[in-house]
Design a protein around this motif. Sequence first.
Motif, PDB file in Angstrom:
ATOM      1  N   ARG A 100      -2.812   2.695  17.521  1.00 56.55           N
ATOM      2  CA  ARG A 100      -2.245   4.027  17.463  1.00 56.55           C
ATOM      3  C   ARG A 100      -3.105   4.950  16.598  1.00 56.55           C
ATOM      4  NH1 ARG A 100       2.674   6.314  18.726  1.00 56.55           N
ATOM      5  NH2 ARG A 100       2.956   4.639  20.218  1.00 56.55           N
ATOM      6  N   ILE A 101      -3.576   4.415  15.478  1.00 60.00           N
ATOM      7  CA  ILE A 101      -4.392   5.234  14.576  1.00 60.00           C
ATOM      8  C   ILE A 101      -5.745   5.548  15.221  1.00 60.00           C
ATOM      9  CG2 ILE A 101      -5.582   5.251  12.356  1.00 60.00           C
ATOM     10  CD1 ILE A 101      -3.266   3.499  11.311  1.00 60.00           C
ATOM     11  N   GLN A 133      -4.001  11.597  13.875  1.00 61.05           N
ATOM     12  CA  GLN A 133      -2.892  12.301  13.225  1.00 61.05           C
ATOM     13  C   GLN A 133      -1.717  11.378  12.948  1.00 61.05           C
ATOM     14  OE1 GLN A 133      -4.859  14.266  15.288  1.00 61.05           O
ATOM     15  NE2 GLN A 133      -5.455  15.143  13.323  1.00 61.05           N
ATOM     16  N   PHE A 134      -1.734  10.221  13.612  1.00 65.15           N
ATOM     17  CA  PHE A 134      -0.601   9.315  13.444  1.00 65.15           C
ATOM     18  C   PHE A 134      -0.402   8.924  11.984  1.00 65.15           C
ATOM     19  CE2 PHE A 134       1.285   5.041  13.368  1.00 65.15           C
ATOM     20  CZ  PHE A 134       2.459   5.308  14.047  1.00 65.15           C
ATOM     21  N   ILE A 135      -1.500   8.728  11.255  1.00 62.56           N
ATOM     22  CA  ILE A 135      -1.384   8.372   9.837  1.00 62.56           C
ATOM     23  C   ILE A 135      -0.670   9.498   9.114  1.00 62.56           C
ATOM     24  CG2 ILE A 135      -2.633   7.708   7.756  1.00 62.56           C
ATOM     25  CD1 ILE A 135      -5.083   7.323   9.397  1.00 62.56           C
ATOM     26  N   SER A 191       1.272  11.958  10.278  1.00 62.91           N
ATOM     27  CA  SER A 191       2.674  12.176  10.606  1.00 62.91           C
ATOM     28  C   SER A 191       3.529  11.052  10.051  1.00 62.91           C
ATOM     29  CB  SER A 191       2.847  12.272  12.119  1.00 62.91           C
ATOM     30  OG  SER A 191       2.425  11.074  12.710  1.00 62.91           O
ATOM     31  N   ASN A 192       2.972   9.852  10.070  1.00 67.51           N
ATOM     32  CA  ASN A 192       3.723   8.715   9.574  1.00 67.51           C
ATOM     33  C   ASN A 192       3.841   8.763   8.067  1.00 67.51           C
ATOM     34  OD1 ASN A 192       5.160   6.617  10.561  1.00 67.51           O
ATOM     35  ND2 ASN A 192       3.543   5.102  10.247  1.00 67.51           N
ATOM     36  N   ALA A 193       2.747   9.144   7.421  1.00 67.36           N
ATOM     37  CA  ALA A 193       2.709   9.117   5.972  1.00 67.36           C
ATOM     38  C   ALA A 193       3.477  10.293   5.391  1.00 67.36           C
ATOM     39  CB  ALA A 193       1.270   9.154   5.489  1.00 67.36           C
ATOM     40  N   SER A 194       3.370  11.443   6.045  1.00 64.52           N
ATOM     41  CA  SER A 194       3.959  12.634   5.431  1.00 64.52           C
ATOM     42  C   SER A 194       5.459  12.476   5.270  1.00 64.52           C
ATOM     43  CB  SER A 194       3.633  13.868   6.263  1.00 64.52           C
ATOM     44  OG  SER A 194       4.027  13.651   7.583  1.00 64.52           O
ATOM     45  N   SER A 195       6.064  11.698   6.148  1.00 71.00           N
ATOM     46  CA  SER A 195       7.495  11.508   6.003  1.00 71.00           C
ATOM     47  C   SER A 195       7.809  10.661   4.775  1.00 71.00           C
ATOM     48  CB  SER A 195       8.057  10.835   7.250  1.00 71.00           C
ATOM     49  OG  SER A 195       7.414   9.602   7.422  1.00 71.00           O
ATOM     50  N   MET A 196       6.836   9.873   4.352  1.00 67.61           N
ATOM     51  CA  MET A 196       7.096   8.957   3.247  1.00 67.61           C
ATOM     52  C   MET A 196       6.617   9.482   1.903  1.00 67.61           C
ATOM     53  SD  MET A 196       5.973   5.460   5.014  1.00 67.61           S
ATOM     54  CE  MET A 196       6.575   4.652   3.529  1.00 67.61           C
ATOM     55  N   ASN A 197       5.403  10.063   1.908  1.00 66.10           N
ATOM     56  CA  ASN A 197       4.830  10.451   0.625  1.00 66.10           C
ATOM     57  C   ASN A 197       4.613  11.946   0.557  1.00 66.10           C
ATOM     58  OD1 ASN A 197       4.332   7.585   0.238  1.00 66.10           O
ATOM     59  ND2 ASN A 197       2.719   7.934   1.742  1.00 66.10           N
ATOM     60  N   MET A 198       5.640  12.717   0.832  1.00 65.09           N
ATOM     61  CA  MET A 198       5.505  14.162   0.791  1.00 65.09           C
ATOM     62  C   MET A 198       4.874  14.597  -0.520  1.00 65.09           C
ATOM     63  SD  MET A 198       5.875  15.924   3.247  1.00 65.09           S
ATOM     64  CE  MET A 198       6.592  17.487   3.675  1.00 65.09           C
ATOM     65  N   SER A 199       5.314  13.979  -1.590  1.00 70.90           N
ATOM     66  CA  SER A 199       4.877  14.417  -2.911  1.00 70.90           C
ATOM     67  C   SER A 199       3.363  14.296  -3.062  1.00 70.90           C
ATOM     68  CB  SER A 199       5.577  13.594  -3.987  1.00 70.90           C
ATOM     69  OG  SER A 199       5.353  12.228  -3.736  1.00 70.90           O
ATOM     70  N   ASP A 200       2.814  13.172  -2.615  1.00 72.33           N
ATOM     71  CA  ASP A 200       1.373  12.960  -2.752  1.00 72.33           C
ATOM     72  C   ASP A 200       0.580  14.033  -2.033  1.00 72.33           C
ATOM     73  OD1 ASP A 200       1.824  10.713  -4.136  1.00 72.33           O
ATOM     74  OD2 ASP A 200       1.781   9.414  -2.374  1.00 72.33           O
ATOM     75  N   ILE A 201       1.057  14.362  -0.831  1.00 76.53           N
ATOM     76  CA  ILE A 201       0.278  15.286  -0.024  1.00 76.53           C
ATOM     77  C   ILE A 201       0.411  16.700  -0.556  1.00 76.53           C
ATOM     78  CG2 ILE A 201       0.098  16.308   2.264  1.00 76.53           C
ATOM     79  CD1 ILE A 201       1.157  13.380   3.121  1.00 76.53           C
ATOM     80  N   SER A 202       1.629  17.062  -0.924  1.00 77.05           N
ATOM     81  CA  SER A 202       1.803  18.419  -1.423  1.00 77.05           C
ATOM     82  C   SER A 202       1.144  18.576  -2.794  1.00 77.05           C
ATOM     83  CB  SER A 202       3.286  18.783  -1.490  1.00 77.05           C
ATOM     84  OG  SER A 202       3.967  17.791  -2.216  1.00 77.05           O
ATOM     85  N   THR A 218     -12.082   8.348   6.379  1.00 75.86           N
ATOM     86  CA  THR A 218     -12.224   7.078   5.668  1.00 75.86           C
ATOM     87  C   THR A 218     -10.966   6.236   5.796  1.00 75.86           C
ATOM     88  OG1 THR A 218     -11.659   8.262   3.660  1.00 75.86           O
ATOM     89  CG2 THR A 218     -13.968   7.807   4.027  1.00 75.86           C
ATOM     90  N   ILE A 219      -9.812   6.884   5.874  1.00 74.49           N
ATOM     91  CA  ILE A 219      -8.568   6.114   6.022  1.00 74.49           C
ATOM     92  C   ILE A 219      -8.590   5.304   7.303  1.00 74.49           C
ATOM     93  CG2 ILE A 219      -6.137   6.320   6.592  1.00 74.49           C
ATOM     94  CD1 ILE A 219      -5.816   8.350   4.574  1.00 74.49           C
ATOM     95  N   ARG A 220      -9.027   5.955   8.360  1.00 77.47           N
ATOM     96  CA  ARG A 220      -9.093   5.233   9.638  1.00 77.47           C
ATOM     97  C   ARG A 220      -9.932   3.970   9.498  1.00 77.47           C
ATOM     98  NH1 ARG A 220      -9.585   8.065  15.410  1.00 77.47           N
ATOM     99  NH2 ARG A 220     -10.954   9.673  14.604  1.00 77.47           N
ATOM    100  N   MET A 221     -11.111   4.124   8.892  1.00 80.95           N
ATOM    101  CA  MET A 221     -12.012   2.984   8.767  1.00 80.95           C
ATOM    102  C   MET A 221     -11.432   1.936   7.801  1.00 80.95           C
ATOM    103  SD  MET A 221     -14.267   3.577  10.916  1.00 80.95           S
ATOM    104  CE  MET A 221     -14.271   4.977  12.008  1.00 80.95           C
ATOM    105  N   ALA A 222     -10.793   2.415   6.731  1.00 82.15           N
ATOM    106  CA  ALA A 222     -10.197   1.472   5.777  1.00 82.15           C
ATOM    107  C   ALA A 222      -9.099   0.656   6.454  1.00 82.15           C
ATOM    108  CB  ALA A 222      -9.631   2.234   4.582  1.00 82.15           C
TER     109      ALA A 222
END
Lengths: 328, 298
Positions: B233-234, B239-241, B243-254, B263-267
């Motif tokens: 999927r990634i 964008q899947f990361i 959309s998936n992540a933003s629901s969980m770690n809003m604070s980190d992103i904002s 790099t996330i994709r490759m990691a």
Amino acid sequence: MNTVAAKTTAKEEAGIKSGRKLGFKKKLSNSLRYWPLLVMVIPGVVYLFINNYLPMFGLIIAFKDVNFTKGILASDWIGFKNFEYLFKTSDALLITRNTLLYNSIFILLNTTIAIAVAIMLNEVKKKFFSRFYQSVVLIPYLISMVIVGYLVLAMLSGETGFINKQLLPMLGIEAISWYSEPKYWPIILTIVNIWKNVGYLCVIYLAAIIGIDPEYYEAATIDGASKWQQVRAITVPLIAPVVTIMTLLQIGRIFYSDFGLFYQVPLNTGALLSTTNVIDTYVYRALMNLGDIGMSSAAGLYQSVVGFVLVILSNYVVSKRNRDNALF
Amino acid sequence: MVNGKQKLFQIGLHVVFSAIVLMCLLPFVLLIMTSFTDETMILREGYSFFPSKFSLDAYAFLWNDKENIFRAYFTTIMVTLVGTFAGLSISSLLSYPMARKEMPMRKALAFFVFFTLLFNGGLVPTYFIYTQVFELKNTMMALIIPGLLTNGFFVLIMRTFFMNSIPVPIIESASIDGAGEFKIFFKIVLPLSLPILATIGLMQTIGYWNDWFNGLIYITDSKLFSLQNLLNRILLNAQFIQSNASSMNMSDISAGAKIPMETIRMAMAVIGVVPLLCAYPFFQKYFVKGLVIGAVKG
């Protein structure tokens, strides 16, 4: 397996003949006596029935106008309409051509390269190294196509890929947007396929080479034959039967392609379909993305039937050459 | 002089194989290097074997999203364990009686199994049977059941092993001593068959571990994704990361940190493939054996 199978069928026939003489009553008591064996096979038989035989009967939906409110079985029969639609599109020809061309090239190149690598591997004197090399060439075969998709992306990504950003500038060539140009994909997919699968064929052929009696080589060396002469006069002819079988088996499956290679590696990109669409990906997209059951089931049946004929034909050719190596 | 020539030949071989080894391994090195590269460097210089600035941002980000990754790993491990065990049980139970001459209807059974190698219904009817008749869509069973035997291939290989390697007198004498068929199978035949069980079990394990196709067609609920499905999927939708992540770690992103997408994709791919590569040296020998058995005896 096949020699053994042949021998046992001979024995089986004898057994069955005596079984017939024994008559129905004896047969029944035989079945009763060995009931535990019959119980053992139940899970497997049920599984194969569900996973393999039900879908075979399910192929009839290619002749139906599937309507879920009526249910699949009660849907109207429409004869060959679905096939008419399919073969009227230019897609039918394109996917057939792509499937056959790609597979032919793969068979030819993979076989040649694998034999060459196997022969060289057999010449490596130090056991440690030949084992190490063999393990490494198998790594690409071990990983999933999804991972291969990532590796290819790292190489070819338009904005950041290794080839566009590092390699091409060094050669003074401008960046190419690989994922929107269909013309490059026949080469890319062929390279990826070789990279992934040569290791497997190489291991098979190496096993065949190792099985050759070393006395042939000793005698040839005494007679002063060079390495190259030995390869041509001993190795190649003696592994030829295995190569023939492996190749015929691949030809038997020439109507099927590696779905992952044609779906994951081009990242399911619409712009590349003219050179990356094959029968398997077409069936998948028609079913899952377009919801076109008629078209996908017609293409699926077309593949199953032609595929079946090719398997039977190639096996017939194998059995003509060498009875022991045939599947049946 | 002949010796010198041979030495030169050996050196030439090693040169050729070094090149082949590099071709096989370099893509993985590139993958690993990029996953440790600073995102801004990637945007400027592209993926590189020698990045000018290293960074652990991608892994830090994925660590925040670890629940998804652990869940996917858990799904993959469960599916692999259950699938391999069930698959091995079913195929050995099916193939052993086929190897016994006394088995009633033995020929019909052999044909029943063998025909699955020749002809199959293909994707469309299989999909409808599993989704409409058995309603397996979005269940873990959908990841397990289609791969249990796939077709009769391993069953036929096992049957050959049972016929060639289990001496008939052993079975006969056990039977005379009063052992029932089940007892003979579990106490005598299976322990003698460990090599073939290990080889085929390994091939099934790898098959389940690498399987992404069943997840692609039967699983749409991202909570049930196996590792390969998550990777898939990634790969197809970066964008899947997000959309998936933003629901969980809003604070980190904002908090203003830009998501290091490349790099996330490759990691993520590194996390997916490295365990398999690390385990490979340990099962390599059996893997080769499995491939050769499959090709020569199939």
